[in-house]
Design a protein around this motif. Structure first.
Motif, PDB file in Angstrom:
ATOM      1  N   ILE A 294       0.846  -1.196   0.000  1.00 20.01           N
ATOM      2  CA  ILE A 294       0.000   0.000   0.000  1.00 20.01           C
ATOM      3  C   ILE A 294       0.881   1.244   0.000  1.00 20.01           C
ATOM      4  O   ILE A 294       0.652   2.192  -0.751  1.00 20.01           O
ATOM      5  CB  ILE A 294      -0.949  -0.019   1.218  1.00 20.01           C
ATOM      6  N   VAL A 295       1.942   1.209   0.791  1.00 18.03           N
ATOM      7  CA  VAL A 295       2.865   2.341   0.834  1.00 18.03           C
ATOM      8  C   VAL A 295       3.523   2.555  -0.523  1.00 18.03           C
ATOM      9  O   VAL A 295       3.697   3.680  -0.986  1.00 18.03           O
ATOM     10  CB  VAL A 295       3.944   2.116   1.927  1.00 18.03           C
ATOM     11  N   TYR A 296       3.860   1.460  -1.188  1.00 21.01           N
ATOM     12  CA  TYR A 296       4.489   1.563  -2.502  1.00 21.01           C
ATOM     13  C   TYR A 296       3.581   2.306  -3.480  1.00 21.01           C
ATOM     14  O   TYR A 296       3.980   3.280  -4.115  1.00 21.01           O
ATOM     15  CB  TYR A 296       4.818   0.166  -3.050  1.00 21.01           C
ATOM     16  N   TYR A 297       2.326   1.859  -3.586  1.00 23.61           N
ATOM     17  CA  TYR A 297       1.423   2.503  -4.550  1.00 23.61           C
ATOM     18  C   TYR A 297       1.126   3.944  -4.149  1.00 23.61           C
ATOM     19  O   TYR A 297       1.113   4.850  -4.987  1.00 23.61           O
ATOM     20  CB  TYR A 297       0.129   1.698  -4.701  1.00 23.61           C
ATOM     21  N   ALA A 298       0.902   4.168  -2.850  1.00 21.45           N
ATOM     22  CA  ALA A 298       0.649   5.537  -2.392  1.00 21.45           C
ATOM     23  C   ALA A 298       1.865   6.413  -2.691  1.00 21.45           C
ATOM     24  O   ALA A 298       1.740   7.555  -3.145  1.00 21.45           O
ATOM     25  CB  ALA A 298       0.337   5.547  -0.898  1.00 21.45           C
ATOM     26  N   GLY A 299       3.057   5.831  -2.468  1.00 24.06           N
ATOM     27  CA  GLY A 299       4.283   6.579  -2.739  1.00 24.06           C
ATOM     28  C   GLY A 299       4.410   6.935  -4.209  1.00 24.06           C
ATOM     29  O   GLY A 299       4.776   8.058  -4.574  1.00 24.06           O
ATOM     30  N   LEU A 300       4.063   5.969  -5.051  1.00 24.48           N
ATOM     31  CA  LEU A 300       4.137   6.210  -6.490  1.00 24.48           C
ATOM     32  C   LEU A 300       3.183   7.337  -6.894  1.00 24.48           C
ATOM     33  O   LEU A 300       3.521   8.204  -7.705  1.00 24.48           O
ATOM     34  CB  LEU A 300       3.790   4.917  -7.236  1.00 24.48           C
ATOM     35  N   ILE A 301       2.001   7.322  -6.303  1.00 24.34           N
ATOM     36  CA  ILE A 301       1.028   8.388  -6.589  1.00 24.34           C
ATOM     37  C   ILE A 301       1.618   9.737  -6.185  1.00 24.34           C
ATOM     38  O   ILE A 301       1.627  10.688  -6.968  1.00 24.34           O
ATOM     39  CB  ILE A 301      -0.293   8.138  -5.829  1.00 24.34           C
ATOM     40  N   VAL A 302       2.157   9.810  -4.976  1.00 23.00           N
ATOM     41  CA  VAL A 302       2.703  11.070  -4.479  1.00 23.00           C
ATOM     42  C   VAL A 302       3.842  11.554  -5.380  1.00 23.00           C
ATOM     43  O   VAL A 302       3.891  12.722  -5.778  1.00 23.00           O
ATOM     44  CB  VAL A 302       3.195  10.908  -3.019  1.00 23.00           C
ATOM     45  N   VAL A 303       4.747  10.653  -5.712  1.00 19.83           N
ATOM     46  CA  VAL A 303       5.898  11.042  -6.533  1.00 19.83           C
ATOM     47  C   VAL A 303       5.437  11.521  -7.913  1.00 19.83           C
ATOM     48  O   VAL A 303       5.854  12.583  -8.386  1.00 19.83           O
ATOM     49  CB  VAL A 303       6.896   9.865  -6.669  1.00 19.83           C
ATOM     50  N   ALA A 304       4.550  10.766  -8.548  1.00 21.29           N
ATOM     51  CA  ALA A 304       4.104  11.147  -9.896  1.00 21.29           C
ATOM     52  C   ALA A 304       3.385  12.498  -9.866  1.00 21.29           C
ATOM     53  O   ALA A 304       3.626  13.359 -10.714  1.00 21.29           O
ATOM     54  CB  ALA A 304       3.192  10.068 -10.471  1.00 21.29           C
ATOM     55  N   LEU A 305       2.536  12.704  -8.870  1.00 21.53           N
ATOM     56  CA  LEU A 305       1.808  13.978  -8.805  1.00 21.53           C
ATOM     57  C   LEU A 305       2.759  15.129  -8.491  1.00 21.53           C
ATOM     58  O   LEU A 305       2.627  16.224  -9.032  1.00 21.53           O
ATOM     59  CB  LEU A 305       0.690  13.915  -7.751  1.00 21.53           C
ATOM     60  N   PHE A 306       3.732  14.856  -7.640  1.00 20.74           N
ATOM     61  CA  PHE A 306       4.714  15.876  -7.294  1.00 20.74           C
ATOM     62  C   PHE A 306       5.488  16.316  -8.551  1.00 20.74           C
ATOM     63  O   PHE A 306       5.662  17.510  -8.804  1.00 20.74           O
ATOM     64  CB  PHE A 306       5.673  15.320  -6.245  1.00 20.74           C
ATOM     65  N   ILE A 307       5.905  15.333  -9.341  1.00 26.66           N
ATOM     66  CA  ILE A 307       6.627  15.686 -10.569  1.00 26.66           C
ATOM     67  C   ILE A 307       5.695  16.445 -11.520  1.00 26.66           C
ATOM     68  O   ILE A 307       6.097  17.417 -12.149  1.00 26.66           O
ATOM     69  CB  ILE A 307       7.207  14.436 -11.257  1.00 26.66           C
ATOM     70  N   ALA A 308       4.440  16.006 -11.596  1.00 24.64           N
ATOM     71  CA  ALA A 308       3.485  16.700 -12.480  1.00 24.64           C
ATOM     72  C   ALA A 308       3.360  18.172 -12.071  1.00 24.64           C
ATOM     73  O   ALA A 308       3.339  19.064 -12.928  1.00 24.64           O
ATOM     74  CB  ALA A 308       2.123  16.017 -12.429  1.00 24.64           C
ATOM     75  N   ILE A 309       3.300  18.426 -10.771  1.00 21.45           N
ATOM     76  CA  ILE A 309       3.206  19.812 -10.297  1.00 21.45           C
ATOM     77  C   ILE A 309       4.462  20.585 -10.697  1.00 21.45           C
ATOM     78  O   ILE A 309       4.396  21.718 -11.182  1.00 21.45           O
ATOM     79  CB  ILE A 309       3.029  19.850  -8.762  1.00 21.45           C
ATOM     80  N   ARG A 310       5.613  19.929 -10.551  1.00 26.41           N
ATOM     81  CA  ARG A 310       6.873  20.575 -10.942  1.00 26.41           C
ATOM     82  C   ARG A 310       6.904  20.895 -12.443  1.00 26.41           C
ATOM     83  O   ARG A 310       7.408  21.935 -12.868  1.00 26.41           O
ATOM     84  CB  ARG A 310       8.058  19.667 -10.581  1.00 26.41           C
ATOM     85  N   VAL A 311       6.368  19.986 -13.238  1.00 27.31           N
ATOM     86  CA  VAL A 311       6.336  20.206 -14.686  1.00 27.31           C
ATOM     87  C   VAL A 311       5.513  21.458 -14.992  1.00 27.31           C
ATOM     88  O   VAL A 311       5.915  22.310 -15.790  1.00 27.31           O
ATOM     89  CB  VAL A 311       5.744  18.971 -15.410  1.00 27.31           C
TER      90      VAL A 311
END
Ligand SMILES: Nc1ncnc2c1ncn2[C@@H]1O[C@H](COP(=O)(O)OP(=O)(O)O)[C@@H](O)[C@H]1O
Ligand SMILES: [Mg+2]
Lengths: 241, 304
Positions: free
Chosen positions: A217-234
């Protein structure tokens, strides 16, 4: 919060009025239906039914469907110029990305719930291990969220929907099958580490067999956070250009 | 209230806006006038919080665009150059979405007011997709005004729409003057003259001149421009003939003909007709040309 809700609502309305979204939902149900039916035919009398059947199928199907569901979310705003209005509204970049993501995840949840229909049929004719099924659904729900977050990230990078979907599919393929690299170099340790970085690594070995582990669960939640964080940076980086 | 001090915006090493300063007060319509690439859009994008300045200070209603971006964005209404729209929303839905996103709790009354004001009421449930360019322009204006912002920024609001609609847009902008600070950009001199109280001419990111339209018109507006396209002789012979006309100060090739300019207000059409008769030329086209700032700059460049 209010901005997230407004953006999410708008996108959800788009999903429920978009032919493509209905096509995807239809294909979703068709694929899962056909698989369900043939498995049922085959297993009756031979072996017990597979409780995680549909989630297992979706684990692979989402590699293609997640990019299709998310490709237009930000790329269309980029292309039509509405991004300029969004970015000059009193709304943070994070709210924009989060609202979009939640709409995709909510729509995905909606189609996922539709496939529960098959499970209800199953309960009436066979005696599946219900807790196993629930674990698998929980897993594929998180997994789907992560895949959608990756899709959204690529949608942020371009004005071109097709390109966004294409890049996201490649990224998801890498994330899914990345551990094959470990097998190529024939190192069991490396293969194990890589397996634990992949999308399937946190699904196939746990949720699919009915086990709910915090680390997955942490893995998938982490992936969501990382992907969204990068999207915001983009999106932020587009302001500075 | 808009206060811009020593604003610089660089894209890489290229300065699109190079050290400009100006102010705009409530009740004032200020025009940014400049040819394509002058830096109008860039300046406006900084004022609306879309992109940060490279240098200088930019304040809207007393709030700095870098330090208080959200406060600035709450107080600005913006219509970007391309008038972006969501094609798959209804007209009413589109306005409601932006009104709410800009912080209005119950925007229904204001949305209806806007729909009435811009004569979009009968199309409230139509998809934006079905609107013509002119109607989308009105919708864009409604979007910029629906939350009644103290500062209104309109980037070339009359580009690409037909003359009747241009007049409507100009009237709308003039009517805003009472309660708003308005910044308006254009590359058409005559338009800025009609609409604005004060004009700032920018070119290559620098302020070339500023003042009331009367002051500027005197300085920059060059008499009459006439486009003619003739046949019957070679283009160079025709050019020589046109240049020989006493009232013509400048001849510039454009498309299949020439643009004649005269610094006086003389009517060149009679002179051109006389040449046509005398040399048995054929008239393909003749029309008065609206003076754009671009023409003026091209003219200056031509003469050098
Ligand atoms: N995102 C960008 N990246 C690089 N150069 C840009 C960008 N946007 C504008 N420019 C350049 O900056 C200059 C000013 O552009 P702009 O502000 O759009 O002018 P205007 O609105 O007056 O036509 C132009 O030379 C343009 O090519
Ligand atoms: Mg521009």
């Amino acid at each position: 919060m209010r901005a997230i809700r407004l953006i999410m609502q708008r996108e959800l309305a788009q999903y429920f009025s978009s032919p493509l979204a209905y096509l995807i939902a239809g294909a979703f149900l068709l694929l899962t239906g056909v698989t369900f039916y043939s498995d049922l035919n085959f297993s009756l009398g031979v072996r017990p039914v597979e409780p995680a059947l549909i989630p297992n199928l979706l684990a692979q199907v989402m590699i293609v469907f997640a990019p299709l569901l998310t490709m237009r979310l930000l790329s269309e705003e980029n292309r039509e110029g509405t991004m300029e209005l969004l970015l000059t509204a009193p709304v943070s970049d994070g709210n924009i990305v989060f609202g979009k993501f939640l709409s995709a995840w909510a729509y995905y949840t909606f189609i996922l719930l539709l496939t529960l229909l098959y499970q209800f049929i199953l309960v009436n004719i066979a005696l599946p291990d219900i807790s196993h099924t629930i674990a698998a659904y929980l897993g594929i729900w998180m997994y789907g969220g992560a895949a959608l977050a990756v899709g959204l990230l690529f949608s942020a990078t371009t004005e071109n929907q097709i390109l966004a979907a294409f890049m996201a599919t490649i990224a998801l393929l890498l994330l899914y099958y990345g551990d094959s690299l470990g097998r190529v170099v024939a190192s069991a340790d490396l293969a194990y580490i890589l397996f634990n970085l992949t999308l399937q690594g946190h699904y196939a070995a746990s949720f699919a067999i009915g086990a709910v582990r915090a680390e997955d669960i942490v893995y998938y939640a982490g992936l969501i956070v990382v992907a969204l964080f990068i999207a915001i940076r983009v999106i932020e980086s587009k302001r500075w250009r | 209230m808009i206060e811009v001090k020593n604003l610089v915006k660089r894209y890489g090493t290229f300065s699109a806006v190079n050290n400009i300063s100006f102010e705009a007060a409530p009740g004032e319509i200020v025009g940014l006038l400049g040819p394509n690439g002058a830096g109008k859009t860039t300046t406006m994008r900084i004022l609306t919080g879309f992109m940060p300045p490279s240098e200088g200070s930019v304040k809207v209603e007393g709030f700095d665009v870098l330090e208080n971006s959200m406060e600035v964005r709450r107080r600005v209404g913006y219509m970007p150059e391309r008038v972006p729209v969501y094609l798959d929303m209804t007209v009413h839905g589109y306005l409601t979405f932006w009104a709410k996103l800009r912080g209005m709790k119950q925007p229904n009354t204001q949305v209806n007011q806007m729909l009435e004001r811009f004569s979009l009421g009968d199309r409230r449930n139509k998809l934006v997709r079905s609107l013509s360019k002119g109607l989308r322009q009105r919708l864009g204006l409604a979007q910029a005004l629906v939350h009644n912002p103290p500062v209104v920024i309109l980037d070339e609001p009359t580009i690409g729409i037909d003359p009747q609609q241009v007049i409507e847009v100009r009237e709308t902008v003039r009517a805003l003057r009472e309660n708003h600070t308005v910044l308006f950009s254009s590359h058409i001199l005559s338009e800025v003259e009609q609409v604005c109280d004060r004009v700032i001419i920018i070119h290559k990111g620098k302020i070339m001149a500023s003042g009331t339209p009367q002051q500027l018109a005197k300085k920059y507006k060059p008499g009459v421009h006439l486009y003619v396209s003739l046949s019957g002789r070679s283009q160079s012979e025709i050019r020589a003939l046109l240049e020989s006309l006493p009232k013509v100060d400048n001849v510039r090739e454009q498309a299949a003909g020439f643009v004649l300019s005269s610094r006086t207000d003389a009517d060149l059409r009679a002179d051109v007709s006389s040449i046509i008769a005398k040399h048995q030329l054929t008239l393909l086209e003749m029309r008065l040309v609206e003076v754009t700032l671009e023409d003026i700059f091209l003219n200056i460049v031509d003469k050098r």
